[in-house]
Write a protein that holds these residues in place. Structure first.
Motif, PDB file in Angstrom:
ATOM      1  N   TYR A 111      -7.020 -11.996  -6.100  1.00  0.00           N
ATOM      2  CA  TYR A 111      -6.801 -10.935  -7.085  1.00  0.00           C
ATOM      3  C   TYR A 111      -5.884 -11.404  -8.214  1.00  0.00           C
ATOM      4  N   GLY A 112      -4.721 -11.942  -7.831  1.00  0.00           N
ATOM      5  CA  GLY A 112      -3.761 -12.366  -8.844  1.00  0.00           C
ATOM      6  C   GLY A 112      -4.286 -13.493  -9.707  1.00  0.00           C
ATOM      7  N   GLY A 113      -4.996 -14.442  -9.104  1.00  0.00           N
ATOM      8  CA  GLY A 113      -5.546 -15.548  -9.873  1.00  0.00           C
ATOM      9  C   GLY A 113      -6.601 -15.101 -10.855  1.00  0.00           C
ATOM     10  N   TYR A 114      -7.481 -14.190 -10.418  1.00  0.00           N
ATOM     11  CA  TYR A 114      -8.559 -13.725 -11.283  1.00  0.00           C
ATOM     12  C   TYR A 114      -8.026 -12.976 -12.498  1.00  0.00           C
ATOM     13  N   PHE A 115      -7.135 -12.023 -12.254  1.00  0.00           N
ATOM     14  CA  PHE A 115      -6.656 -11.202 -13.357  1.00  0.00           C
ATOM     15  C   PHE A 115      -5.587 -11.906 -14.192  1.00  0.00           C
ATOM     16  N   SER A 116      -4.957 -12.931 -13.650  1.00  0.00           N
ATOM     17  CA  SER A 116      -4.033 -13.718 -14.463  1.00  0.00           C
ATOM     18  C   SER A 116      -4.782 -14.499 -15.538  1.00  0.00           C
ATOM     19  N   LEU A 117      -6.038 -14.846 -15.259  1.00  0.00           N
ATOM     20  CA  LEU A 117      -6.839 -15.632 -16.200  1.00  0.00           C
ATOM     21  C   LEU A 117      -7.594 -14.760 -17.198  1.00  0.00           C
ATOM     22  N   ARG A 118      -7.615 -13.457 -16.977  1.00  0.00           N
ATOM     23  CA  ARG A 118      -8.317 -12.554 -17.884  1.00  0.00           C
ATOM     24  C   ARG A 118      -7.418 -12.174 -19.055  1.00  0.00           C
ATOM     25  N   ALA A 119      -7.973 -12.263 -20.258  1.00  0.00           N
ATOM     26  CA  ALA A 119      -7.186 -11.898 -21.430  1.00  0.00           C
ATOM     27  C   ALA A 119      -6.957 -10.394 -21.499  1.00  0.00           C
ATOM     28  N   GLN A 120      -7.956  -9.623 -21.080  1.00  0.00           N
ATOM     29  CA  GLN A 120      -7.850  -8.168 -21.141  1.00  0.00           C
ATOM     30  C   GLN A 120      -7.891  -7.594 -19.734  1.00  0.00           C
ATOM     31  N   LEU A 121      -6.870  -6.849 -19.367  1.00  0.00           N
ATOM     32  CA  LEU A 121      -6.836  -6.263 -18.034  1.00  0.00           C
ATOM     33  C   LEU A 121      -7.762  -5.053 -17.956  1.00  0.00           C
ATOM     34  N   PRO A 122      -8.470  -4.874 -16.837  1.00  0.00           N
ATOM     35  CA  PRO A 122      -9.320  -3.689 -16.685  1.00  0.00           C
ATOM     36  C   PRO A 122      -8.467  -2.431 -16.561  1.00  0.00           C
ATOM     37  N   ARG A 123      -9.034  -1.302 -16.985  1.00  0.00           N
ATOM     38  CA  ARG A 123      -8.303  -0.042 -16.920  1.00  0.00           C
ATOM     39  C   ARG A 123      -9.259   1.042 -16.438  1.00  0.00           C
ATOM     40  N   PHE A 124      -9.044   1.550 -15.217  1.00  0.00           N
ATOM     41  CA  PHE A 124      -9.840   2.645 -14.684  1.00  0.00           C
ATOM     42  C   PHE A 124      -9.222   3.957 -15.149  1.00  0.00           C
ATOM     43  N   GLU A 125      -9.857   4.580 -16.132  1.00  0.00           N
ATOM     44  CA  GLU A 125      -9.301   5.771 -16.748  1.00  0.00           C
ATOM     45  C   GLU A 125      -9.490   7.025 -15.894  1.00  0.00           C
ATOM     46  N   ARG A 126     -10.645   7.156 -15.252  1.00  0.00           N
ATOM     47  CA  ARG A 126     -10.959   8.400 -14.548  1.00  0.00           C
ATOM     48  C   ARG A 126     -10.199   8.487 -13.222  1.00  0.00           C
ATOM     49  N   PRO A 127      -9.926   9.700 -12.753  1.00  0.00           N
ATOM     50  CA  PRO A 127      -9.256   9.870 -11.452  1.00  0.00           C
ATOM     51  C   PRO A 127     -10.117   9.319 -10.324  1.00  0.00           C
ATOM     52  N   THR A 128      -9.473   8.738  -9.321  1.00  0.00           N
ATOM     53  CA  THR A 128     -10.190   8.172  -8.169  1.00  0.00           C
ATOM     54  C   THR A 128      -9.482   8.605  -6.881  1.00  0.00           C
ATOM     55  N   PRO A 129      -9.500   9.880  -6.546  1.00  0.00           N
ATOM     56  CA  PRO A 129      -8.711  10.364  -5.398  1.00  0.00           C
ATOM     57  C   PRO A 129      -9.118   9.750  -4.063  1.00  0.00           C
ATOM     58  N   ILE A 130     -10.422   9.527  -3.866  1.00  0.00           N
ATOM     59  CA  ILE A 130     -10.873   8.959  -2.585  1.00  0.00           C
ATOM     60  C   ILE A 130     -10.337   7.540  -2.421  1.00  0.00           C
ATOM     61  N   TRP A 131     -10.471   6.749  -3.470  1.00  0.00           N
ATOM     62  CA  TRP A 131      -9.962   5.381  -3.400  1.00  0.00           C
ATOM     63  C   TRP A 131      -8.446   5.351  -3.264  1.00  0.00           C
ATOM     64  N   ASP A 132      -7.764   6.279  -3.922  1.00  0.00           N
ATOM     65  CA  ASP A 132      -6.307   6.364  -3.774  1.00  0.00           C
ATOM     66  C   ASP A 132      -5.930   6.584  -2.311  1.00  0.00           C
ATOM     67  N   MET A 133      -6.660   7.471  -1.630  1.00  0.00           N
ATOM     68  CA  MET A 133      -6.364   7.764  -0.228  1.00  0.00           C
ATOM     69  C   MET A 133      -6.676   6.577   0.678  1.00  0.00           C
ATOM     70  N   ILE A 134      -7.762   5.877   0.398  1.00  0.00           N
ATOM     71  CA  ILE A 134      -8.114   4.691   1.196  1.00  0.00           C
ATOM     72  C   ILE A 134      -7.044   3.610   1.035  1.00  0.00           C
ATOM     73  N   VAL A 135      -6.617   3.393  -0.205  1.00  0.00           N
ATOM     74  CA  VAL A 135      -5.571   2.401  -0.468  1.00  0.00           C
ATOM     75  C   VAL A 135      -4.271   2.810   0.216  1.00  0.00           C
ATOM     76  N   GLY A 136      -3.928   4.097   0.151  1.00  0.00           N
ATOM     77  CA  GLY A 136      -2.710   4.575   0.800  1.00  0.00           C
ATOM     78  C   GLY A 136      -2.749   4.383   2.303  1.00  0.00           C
ATOM     79  N   PHE A 137      -3.877   4.717   2.920  1.00  0.00           N
ATOM     80  CA  PHE A 137      -4.011   4.533   4.369  1.00  0.00           C
ATOM     81  C   PHE A 137      -3.879   3.055   4.744  1.00  0.00           C
ATOM     82  N   SER A 138      -4.552   2.194   3.991  1.00  0.00           N
ATOM     83  CA  SER A 138      -4.482   0.751   4.275  1.00  0.00           C
ATOM     84  C   SER A 138      -3.061   0.231   4.103  1.00  0.00           C
ATOM     85  N   GLY A 139      -2.347   0.754   3.085  1.00  0.00           N
ATOM     86  CA  GLY A 139      -0.959   0.356   2.901  1.00  0.00           C
ATOM     87  C   GLY A 139      -0.081   0.778   4.062  1.00  0.00           C
ATOM     88  N   GLY A 140      -0.354   1.951   4.629  1.00  0.00           N
ATOM     89  CA  GLY A 140       0.395   2.398   5.802  1.00  0.00           C
ATOM     90  C   GLY A 140       0.172   1.498   6.996  1.00  0.00           C
TER      91      GLY A 140
END
Length: 247
Positions: A111-140
């Motif tokens: 992840y860090g290598g790929y986005f470090s080489l990109r000149a423009q960072l991606p930006r997900f503008e729309r809300p993503t509540p399901i993905w937020d919850m999946i990421v939160g659970f995985s972080g726990g």
């Protein structure tokens, strides 16, 4: 405690505290590489979760207004994260911690290598509540298993167009809460022996002091600079973990 052990503990505390103050997370990513040289995995995680939680409390005050303004967003990460903690603690007791760290190191480097080489960072503008919850659970789960609760939320938050205060308003309280509860779970399992408490007595004041330096730097960063810093941290963190495990 020998001078060599004290040096490793102090170095890990300083590195972990500095990055926690700067980014609102990351104590484990930078401290475990030092601690695991002189402590078994359960003891190292037990020390790191206390350092992460207590140094992180300082950073909560910095973004207190952003936390209050975005409580629903934080809840999408935090509530599933709480459910993942007992699973992670169970994994810590039965799974090879080295394998888990190698997987996380690989993800961070990719992840860090790929986005470090990109000149423009991606930006997900729309809300993503399901993905937020999946990421939160995985972080726990990762918080309970290896005190790495911030790795996946950090990766996800760098893809969002949030200002640095809003990004930190997710990462900091998420980590403080998850790791405080992880510390409580480990305490119930008897992880805080006399030796562990001695390590904490040495590491905690150093970590808190280093966090103050990190907070001062955070206040000077722009929003774009902060996002770039988080991405660079993923690459460095992954490389440190990988080199430690393969050494």
């Amino acid at each position: 405690m020998t001078p060599e052990i004290a040096l490793y503990v102090a170095a890990g505390a300083l590195a972990g505290g500095l990055i926690n103050g700067l980014a609102g997370f990351g104590t484990a990513l930078f401290a475990l590489g030092f601690f695991l040289n002189v402590m078994p995995p359960v003891q190292a995680v037990a020390v790191v979760v206390v350092l992460s939680a207590l140094t992180g409390v300082q950073g909560l005050w910095v973004v207190r207004h952003a936390i209050r303004a975005n409580t629903r967003r934080l809840a999408r990460f935090l509530l599933p994260g709480l459910l993942g903690i007992p699973i992670g603690v169970l994994i810590l007791s039965v799974l090879d911690a080295r394998s888990l760290k190698l997987v996380i190191a690989g993800l961070l480097i990719l992840y860090g290598g790929y986005f470090s080489l990109r000149a423009q960072l991606p930006r997900f503008e729309r809300p993503t509540p399901i993905w937020d919850m999946i990421v939160g659970f995985s972080g726990g789960v990762l918080g309970g298993a290896a005190s790495l609760s911030g790795a996946l939320p950090m990766m996800w938050c760098t893809l969002r167009p949030w200002p640095k205060s809003e990004t930190r308003a997710v990462l900091q309280p998420f980590n403080v809460t998850v790791l405080t509860l992880t510390a409580a779970a480990l305490a119930l399992q008897g992880a805080y022996t006399r030796e562990t408490l001695i390590y904490l007595a040495l590491a905690l004041p150093l970590s808190i002091g280093a966090a103050q330096i990190g907070i001062a730097v955070f206040k000077r960063l722009t929003d774009t600079g902060f996002r770039r810093l988080l991405i660079a941290m993923t690459l460095v963190s992954g490389a440190v973990l990988l080199l430690k495990e393969l050494a």
